[in-house]
Design an enzyme around this catalytic site. Structure first.
Site, PDB file in Angstrom:
ATOM      1  N   ASN A 218      34.731  40.179  58.348  1.00  0.00           N
ATOM      2  CA  ASN A 218      35.911  40.610  59.104  1.00  0.00           C
ATOM      3  C   ASN A 218      36.825  39.417  59.389  1.00  0.00           C
ATOM      4  O   ASN A 218      36.640  38.318  58.858  1.00  0.00           O
ATOM      5  CB  ASN A 218      35.480  41.309  60.396  1.00  0.00           C
ATOM      6  CG  ASN A 218      34.689  40.397  61.328  1.00  0.00           C
ATOM      7  OD1 ASN A 218      34.714  39.177  61.206  1.00  0.00           O
ATOM      8  ND2 ASN A 218      33.979  40.994  62.276  1.00  0.00           N
ATOM      9  N   GLN A 263      40.629  52.710  46.395  1.00  0.00           N
ATOM     10  CA  GLN A 263      40.943  51.485  47.126  1.00  0.00           C
ATOM     11  C   GLN A 263      41.541  51.795  48.491  1.00  0.00           C
ATOM     12  O   GLN A 263      41.269  51.094  49.464  1.00  0.00           O
ATOM     13  CB  GLN A 263      41.899  50.608  46.317  1.00  0.00           C
ATOM     14  CG  GLN A 263      41.280  50.088  45.037  1.00  0.00           C
ATOM     15  CD  GLN A 263      39.921  49.466  45.257  1.00  0.00           C
ATOM     16  OE1 GLN A 263      39.783  48.426  45.895  1.00  0.00           O
ATOM     17  NE2 GLN A 263      38.876  50.096  44.726  1.00  0.00           N
ATOM     18  N   HIS A 266      39.261  51.921  51.588  1.00  0.00           N
ATOM     19  CA  HIS A 266      38.662  50.713  52.164  1.00  0.00           C
ATOM     20  C   HIS A 266      39.188  50.472  53.575  1.00  0.00           C
ATOM     21  O   HIS A 266      38.423  50.285  54.504  1.00  0.00           O
ATOM     22  CB  HIS A 266      38.956  49.493  51.297  1.00  0.00           C
ATOM     23  CG  HIS A 266      37.980  49.303  50.188  1.00  0.00           C
ATOM     24  ND1 HIS A 266      36.652  49.029  50.397  1.00  0.00           N
ATOM     25  CD2 HIS A 266      38.133  49.345  48.842  1.00  0.00           C
ATOM     26  CE1 HIS A 266      36.029  48.914  49.241  1.00  0.00           C
ATOM     27  NE2 HIS A 266      36.906  49.094  48.281  1.00  0.00           N
ATOM     28  N   GLU A 331      44.489  42.713  42.192  1.00  0.00           N
ATOM     29  CA  GLU A 331      43.036  42.534  42.185  1.00  0.00           C
ATOM     30  C   GLU A 331      42.421  43.402  41.072  1.00  0.00           C
ATOM     31  O   GLU A 331      41.659  42.916  40.245  1.00  0.00           O
ATOM     32  CB  GLU A 331      42.485  42.944  43.555  1.00  0.00           C
ATOM     33  CG  GLU A 331      40.980  42.851  43.672  1.00  0.00           C
ATOM     34  CD  GLU A 331      40.467  43.412  44.989  1.00  0.00           C
ATOM     35  OE1 GLU A 331      39.315  43.112  45.340  1.00  0.00           O
ATOM     36  OE2 GLU A 331      41.210  44.162  45.673  1.00  0.00           O
ATOM     37  N   HIS A 332      42.752  44.692  41.073  1.00  0.00           N
ATOM     38  CA  HIS A 332      42.264  45.626  40.059  1.00  0.00           C
ATOM     39  C   HIS A 332      43.455  46.222  39.318  1.00  0.00           C
ATOM     40  O   HIS A 332      44.373  46.744  39.950  1.00  0.00           O
ATOM     41  CB  HIS A 332      41.499  46.789  40.696  1.00  0.00           C
ATOM     42  CG  HIS A 332      40.390  46.368  41.626  1.00  0.00           C
ATOM     43  ND1 HIS A 332      40.520  46.420  43.004  1.00  0.00           N
ATOM     44  CD2 HIS A 332      39.147  45.896  41.367  1.00  0.00           C
ATOM     45  CE1 HIS A 332      39.395  46.006  43.561  1.00  0.00           C
ATOM     46  NE2 HIS A 332      38.541  45.668  42.595  1.00  0.00           N
ATOM     47  N   ASP A 365      33.117  48.172  40.539  1.00  0.00           N
ATOM     48  CA  ASP A 365      32.613  47.830  41.867  1.00  0.00           C
ATOM     49  C   ASP A 365      31.093  47.802  41.916  1.00  0.00           C
ATOM     50  O   ASP A 365      30.512  47.041  42.693  1.00  0.00           O
ATOM     51  CB  ASP A 365      33.118  48.845  42.895  1.00  0.00           C
ATOM     52  CG  ASP A 365      34.497  48.493  43.427  1.00  0.00           C
ATOM     53  OD1 ASP A 365      34.964  47.373  43.175  1.00  0.00           O
ATOM     54  OD2 ASP A 365      35.104  49.352  44.096  1.00  0.00           O
ATOM     55  N   HIS A 424      40.674  -4.424  40.859  1.00  0.00           N
ATOM     56  CA  HIS A 424      40.384  -3.509  39.758  1.00  0.00           C
ATOM     57  C   HIS A 424      40.470  -4.263  38.426  1.00  0.00           C
ATOM     58  O   HIS A 424      39.622  -4.122  37.550  1.00  0.00           O
ATOM     59  CB  HIS A 424      41.393  -2.346  39.737  1.00  0.00           C
ATOM     60  CG  HIS A 424      41.112  -1.256  40.725  1.00  0.00           C
ATOM     61  ND1 HIS A 424      41.205  -1.444  42.065  1.00  0.00           N
ATOM     62  CD2 HIS A 424      40.737   0.040  40.533  1.00  0.00           C
ATOM     63  CE1 HIS A 424      40.918  -0.307  42.693  1.00  0.00           C
ATOM     64  NE2 HIS A 424      40.619   0.611  41.777  1.00  0.00           N
TER      65      HIS A 424
END
Length: 434
Positions: A218, A263, A266, A331-332, A365, A424
């Site tokens: 969360n 989706q 969700h 995302e998808h 998924d 160096h």
């Protein structure tokens, strides 16, 4: 009541402005959450187990007297797996097998080459030593996320995988524990929230410090992960779920509607967008939404998501559709097309591409094999799905021969003097023979 989904068309003069507004999502940090999380993390860092027990008892309404009360045994994990109904265990095992087979192909291998003068250059691949996996608990139980996070870690060779999962009111989700058993999780603590992230990041007297924390949570968990990044690695700070369906009107409108629902259910901030070349098909999908929504247990969440963040976008042709898809970087991405294959290579930005009418996003998924932990909020422009490579490190190998030191030393010396770094330069020059 009809679902009022936004309608956009590429022929509209203000289309670009409307797209910007549609995609605008500011995951603004809540100051109250930030303060709370900062306090919890500082307390866990200072007091360790005592702070973790105190916060866990308060937030999850438990009465743990010690950390021993908050750690599950391997016997309990195995018992959860053994107690599953046969069909559920078979499904979980099939999904785990497919995820493992897919991710085994992602292993990075070391390499090296030797130059003519004997100098060897290469790259060594090593797994992370210890990884923490956060799993939401209580009503939000995601055994699929356990598989998707734990299996790539184990395939990579991670030596120890520590899972934390909150158990509000002592409620333990047996499917989550069964998935942890199947995936090879080494230790499980019934911790959640910012205190769990702090325990993994800093280590306590009982919880070992990890090298990386993965897994969803969360707002408190996401904020805590952001704050401990740098002390440990994290997978990503994920935004709300997204799906973008590209259609040529050849599909079943019920299928498309349900894919949008998948989706939207969700949470209210999830985003479901349909791009289509056929105006009539958009109307058919709208009708399917009205028909199917009343059958959904989470219909109010779906309705809010579709109304506030969903959209139907009418385009003139597939080239426009692909251009918008790349702009969204979802995302998808579903290519719900009669002939999708020619268009796959034109997609440059997407977490995962689902090709053809039979490839529902939900298969990805759970059980297709590729990881379902994907970049959101347009971050597919520069990031990738979670994978084995996220649990491996690359180390450069350099073994310079005596002859190589003569050539490289002169180059390094010249460049070091140019940068005003004489030590160096001398370090390289000391190895020169003349």
């Amino acid at each position: 009541m009809a679902v009022a989904i936004k309608r956009l068309s590429t022929v509209d003069a203000d289309f670009s402005a409307k797209m910007n507004a549609l995609l605008a999502f500011e995951a603004a940090a809540d100051e109250g959450i930030e303060r709370t999380v900062a306090g919890i993390l500082a307390d866990v860092k200072t007091r360790g187990d005592a702070a973790v027990i105190e916060y866990t008892n308060r937030f999850d309404r438990l009465a743990a007297a010690s950390m021993a009360d908050l750690e599950l045994t391997r016997v309990e994990m195995q018992a959860a797996l053994d107690a599953l109904p046969a069909d559920r265990r078979a499904a979980l095992e099939a999904a785990a097998h497919r995820v493992r087979v897919y991710h085994e192909k992602q292993r990075l291998e070391g390499w090296s080459y030797t130059e003519a003068d004997g100098t060897m250059l290469g790259q060594m691949i090593t797994p992370l030593d210890r990884v923490g996996l956060y799993v939401p608990g209580g009503k939000a139980a995601y055994p699929s996320s356990v598989l998707m996070n734990a299996i790539p870690a184990k395939v990579a060779g991670v030596k120890e995988l520590i899972m934390v999962v909150p158990t509000p009111d002592g409620e333990k989700n047996q499917l989550v524990l069964a998935a942890a058993c199947l995936a090879g999780v080494d230790r499980v603590f019934t911790l959640g929230g910012a205190q769990a992230v702090g325990a993994l990041a800093y280590g306590t007297q009982t919880v070992p410090q990890v090298d990386k924390i993965v897994g969803p949570g969360n707002a408190y968990v996401a904020t805590a992960k952001r704050r401990v990044f740098g002390i440990v690695g994290i997978d990503m700070v994920a935004g709300p779920s997204e799906i973008l369906v590209v259609s040529d009107g050849s599909g079943n409108p019920d299928w498309v509607a349900m894919d949008l629902f998948s989706q939207a259910e969700h949470d209210e901030l999830a985003q479901s967008i349909l791009i289509c070349t056929d105006a009539a098909f958009l109307e058919r999908v709208q009708a399917s939404i009205e028909k199917l929504l009343p059958t959904m247990p989470r219909q109010e969440t779906i309705r809010t998501s579709l109304t506030n963040r969903g959209a139907f976008i009418l385009v003139r042709d597939m080239d426009e559709a692909v251009a918008i898809a790349n702009r969204v970087a979802p995302e998808h991405l579903e290519l719900a097309l009669a002939d999708p294959d020619p268009w796959v290579d034109k997609i440059h930005h997407a977490g995962a591409i689902f090709i053809g009418h039979y490839t529902s996003e939900s298969l990805g998924d759970y059980c297709a094999g590729p990881n379902h932990v994907l970049p959101t909020s347009g971050s597919a422009r520069f990031s990738s799905p979670l994978g084995v490579y996220d649990f491996q490190k690359r180390t450069s190998l350099i073994k310079v021969s005596k002859a190589g030191a003569q050539t490289l030393g002169r180059i390094a010396s010249t460049l070091a003097h140019g940068e005003g770094l004489p030590a160096h330069a001398k370090s390289a020059e000391f190895r020169l023979e003349d």
